[in-house]
Scaffold this active site. Structure first.
Site, PDB file in Angstrom:
ATOM      1  N   SER A   1     -10.461  -4.677   2.414  1.00 36.56           N
ATOM      2  CA  SER A   1     -10.102  -3.827   1.280  1.00 36.56           C
ATOM      3  C   SER A   1      -8.947  -4.371   0.451  1.00 36.56           C
ATOM      4  O   SER A   1      -8.840  -4.030  -0.728  1.00 36.56           O
ATOM      5  CB  SER A   1      -9.751  -2.419   1.780  1.00 36.56           C
ATOM      6  OG  SER A   1     -10.893  -1.783   2.321  1.00 36.56           O
TER       7      SER A   1
ATOM      8  N   THR B   1      -5.779  -0.562  -0.456  1.00 36.85           N
ATOM      9  CA  THR B   1      -6.172  -0.353  -1.851  1.00 36.85           C
ATOM     10  C   THR B   1      -5.027   0.135  -2.728  1.00 36.85           C
ATOM     11  O   THR B   1      -4.715  -0.495  -3.739  1.00 36.85           O
ATOM     12  CB  THR B   1      -7.371   0.610  -1.933  1.00 36.85           C
ATOM     13  OG1 THR B   1      -8.491   0.016  -1.269  1.00 36.85           O
ATOM     14  CG2 THR B   1      -7.740   0.893  -3.375  1.00 36.85           C
TER      15      THR B   1
ATOM     16  N   GLU C   1       0.703  13.726   5.169  1.00 34.69           N
ATOM     17  CA  GLU C   1       0.577  13.370   6.586  1.00 34.69           C
ATOM     18  C   GLU C   1       1.514  12.207   6.903  1.00 34.69           C
ATOM     19  O   GLU C   1       1.880  11.439   5.999  1.00 34.69           O
ATOM     20  CB  GLU C   1      -0.856  12.969   6.921  1.00 34.69           C
ATOM     21  CG  GLU C   1      -1.879  14.092   6.900  1.00 34.69           C
ATOM     22  CD  GLU C   1      -1.718  15.085   8.031  1.00 34.69           C
ATOM     23  OE1 GLU C   1      -1.129  14.719   9.083  1.00 34.69           O
ATOM     24  OE2 GLU C   1      -2.174  16.228   7.885  1.00 34.69           O
TER      25      GLU C   1
ATOM     26  N   ASP D   1      -3.394  21.266   3.580  1.00 36.48           N
ATOM     27  CA  ASP D   1      -3.638  20.021   2.848  1.00 36.48           C
ATOM     28  C   ASP D   1      -4.625  20.250   1.708  1.00 36.48           C
ATOM     29  O   ASP D   1      -5.692  20.851   1.919  1.00 36.48           O
ATOM     30  CB  ASP D   1      -4.206  18.942   3.783  1.00 36.48           C
ATOM     31  CG  ASP D   1      -3.218  18.540   4.858  1.00 36.48           C
ATOM     32  OD1 ASP D   1      -2.007  18.570   4.596  1.00 36.48           O
ATOM     33  OD2 ASP D   1      -3.673  18.198   5.971  1.00 36.48           O
TER      34      ASP D   1
END
Length: 531
Positions: free
Chosen positions: A110, A173, A289, A304
């Protein structure tokens, strides 16, 4: 035995035929549908506006098989057969394929793919925001080989910029949007070798705060921002959630210090997040988190926010800038679901990403906002068997294997699902394969399933979306987006005409006067001839 198999196939065919919509048996249904599509294609005109805004959606590991399976799942969640469903991303008028290999590997990771898509340069596996002259894990090789991203180009052009991810904000990313690192795993200084720190390399979390002034940062990753031993506000008794920084820096406080005179909010739970007023907020840092966010199927909606909610909040803050904005939205847990060979997790994450795309389209306009949806790489994920129309996408193929045992229509080429015992596959006839915890079978045993090397789709909508066509190298994506938004180095087409050109008002007036004189001379000539 052969007769028995034919009997089963005939029975299955009858069951499948009953699920086919009656109108689809009429050729006029398909001809009318095709003609409607053809008319829309013929009437489509290129949008050549400058893209004031760019919303770049990245489904990590969202290969074409995942898109197809998620399409069916989304329809089946709406009590339809699923195959005819159209995802929001699939409604975009332009589509391309992207070649994902990295400079040194056939199948990428990634960070190398993100560097290609965001920085416009292909690079080596596991490196972030540096060219292929850099070496994985070698700090000295990154110096002088840094490459900047379209997020940075947009900020330098006066736009607001943001990052939204379901992973930690220091992950591969999102990190590529702002950091330069010889290793994607240098999340905090405690993750770096001593030699790299002595050589002057900085961890990714540090660069998040000090490299580029990012207006909106939403995701996970609290523990990489605070000193070692700092108790997490949500999990105060969990040692694994405590701060990790060995340099004693509290990067959250550093972020707040660097916003004098601005309305800047740091939040870590949904209550605080919901209280953020987008009309008055200049900066937002939201870390929900210690590490990555939870899977959508395991998310607690009271603590969340969803990816859709995070995307909406980001757009509403960023779009106040009259110069526009660039926003990166990553559905990063698709990849993690695939690595665990838990197809249900991966597909539900994809459906949630598509819902975020739909909300973004509602909050922006096609006239001035370029919206891109793509993936960084594929997985060893397959969609197979001969399931009938409307068969549960997370279910089993109606045709058994030669061992007279069923298999799921979604499988993996490798991963933790290889479970051959006494030379036999597990019997899953009584297993709930749609469960979020079900691990799909695979042909090769690995602790984690791997990426795949196939091309991935690029869906485009808005200004200059027609630039996304054909089969392109993955690094083309950054250049096409930059061209559309007039940011970065390729801005020749964006320059306003100067007074010296033939299009200037003065020259236009002169040409107009000359034309009037020519017309008058013509009239006089005709009058003379008529006498």
């Amino acid at each position: 035995m052969e007769f028995f198999c034919l009997y089963l196939m005939a029975a299955f065919w009858c069951a499948g035929a009953a699920a086919v919509p009656e109108n689809e048996e009429d050729p006029r249904f398909w001809r009318t549908q095709a003609q409607d599509t053809l008319r829309r294609a013929l009437n489509r005109q290129h949008n050549t506006n400058v893209a004031k805004n760019i919303v770049f959606f990245l489904g990590d590991g969202m290969d074409i098989a995942t898109v197809t399976a998620a399409r069916i799942l989304k329809g089946q969640l709406q009590n339809r057969s699923g195959e005819e469903t159209v995802l929001s991303m699939e409604s975009f008028p332009y589509t391309a394929l992207s070649k994902t290999y990295s400079v040194d590997f056939q199948i990428p990771d990634s960070s190398s793919t993100a560097t290609a898509m965001l920085c416009g340069v292909k690079t080596n596996l596991n490196t972030v925001g540096i060219s292929a002259a850099g070496r994985n894990g070698v700090c000295s090789s990154q110096k002088g080989n840094e490459v900047t991203s379209i997020l940075r180009w947009s900020k330098e052009a006066g736009k607001s910029v943001g990052i939204v991810t379901t992973t930690r904000v220091q992950h591969a990313t999102p990190a590529t949007a702002y950091a330069h690192s010889a290793s994607r795993t240098w999340y905090s200084d405690s993750d770096m070798p001593l030699s790299a720190k002595k050589a002057g390399c900085r961890d990714i979390a540090y660069q998040l705060i000090f490299n580029t002034d990012i207006d909106v940062i939403i995701g996970g990753g609290r523990k990489y921002m605070t000193p070692k031993g700092t108790k997490d506000p949500e999990y105060p008794t969990d040692v694994a959630s405590q701060g990790m920084r060995g340099d004693g820096m509290d990067l959250i406080k550093e972020w707040q210090k660097r916003k004098p005179g601005k309305v800047a909010h740091y939040v870590w739970n949904k209550k605080e997040f919901d209280a953020v007023d987008t009309n008055t907020t200049d900066y937002l840092l939201a870390l929900f988190e210690p590490g990555d966010l939870r899977f959508e199927l395991e998310r607690d909606p009271t603590t969340d926010p969803s990816l859709t909610e995070m995307t909406e909040k980001a757009i509403k803050i960023l779009q106040k800038n009259p110069n526009g904005f660039f926003l990166l939205v990553e559905g990063g847990k698709i990849d993690q679901g695939h690595h665990a060979s838990r197809a249900a997790m991966a597909l539900h994450e994809t459906v949630m990403l598509d819902e975020a795309v739909e909300r973004a389209l509602e909050l922006t306009t096609e006239e001035d906002t370029l919206t891109i949806v793509t993936a960084d790489h594929s997985h060893s994920f397959t969609f197979n068997g001969f399931p009938f129309r409307g068969n549960p996408i997370l279910g089993k193929s109606p045709v058994y294997g030669k061992d007279l045992l069923p298999y799921t229509t979604l499988l993996y080429g490798n991963g933790p699902g290889y479970k051959i015992v006494n030379n036999a596959r597990p019997d899953i006839r009584k297993v709930d394969t749609a469960s979020k915890d079900y691990v799909q079978q695979s042909s090769v045993l690995l602790d984690k399933e791997t990426h795949g090397g196939e091309d991935v789709a690029v869906f485009a909508r808005g200004p200059m979306a027609h630039l996304f066509h054909g089969v392109q190298e993955q690094n083309y994506v950054a250049h096409a987006m930059a061209y559309a938004a007039c940011v970065g180095e390729n801005q020749g087409h964006c320059a306003k005409p100067s007074a010296s050109t033939n299009d200037s008002p003065g020259n236009a007036s002169t040409e107009h006067s000359a034309s009037r004189s020519a017309q008058l001379a013509g009239f006089l000539l005709i009058a003379c001839l008529l006498r």
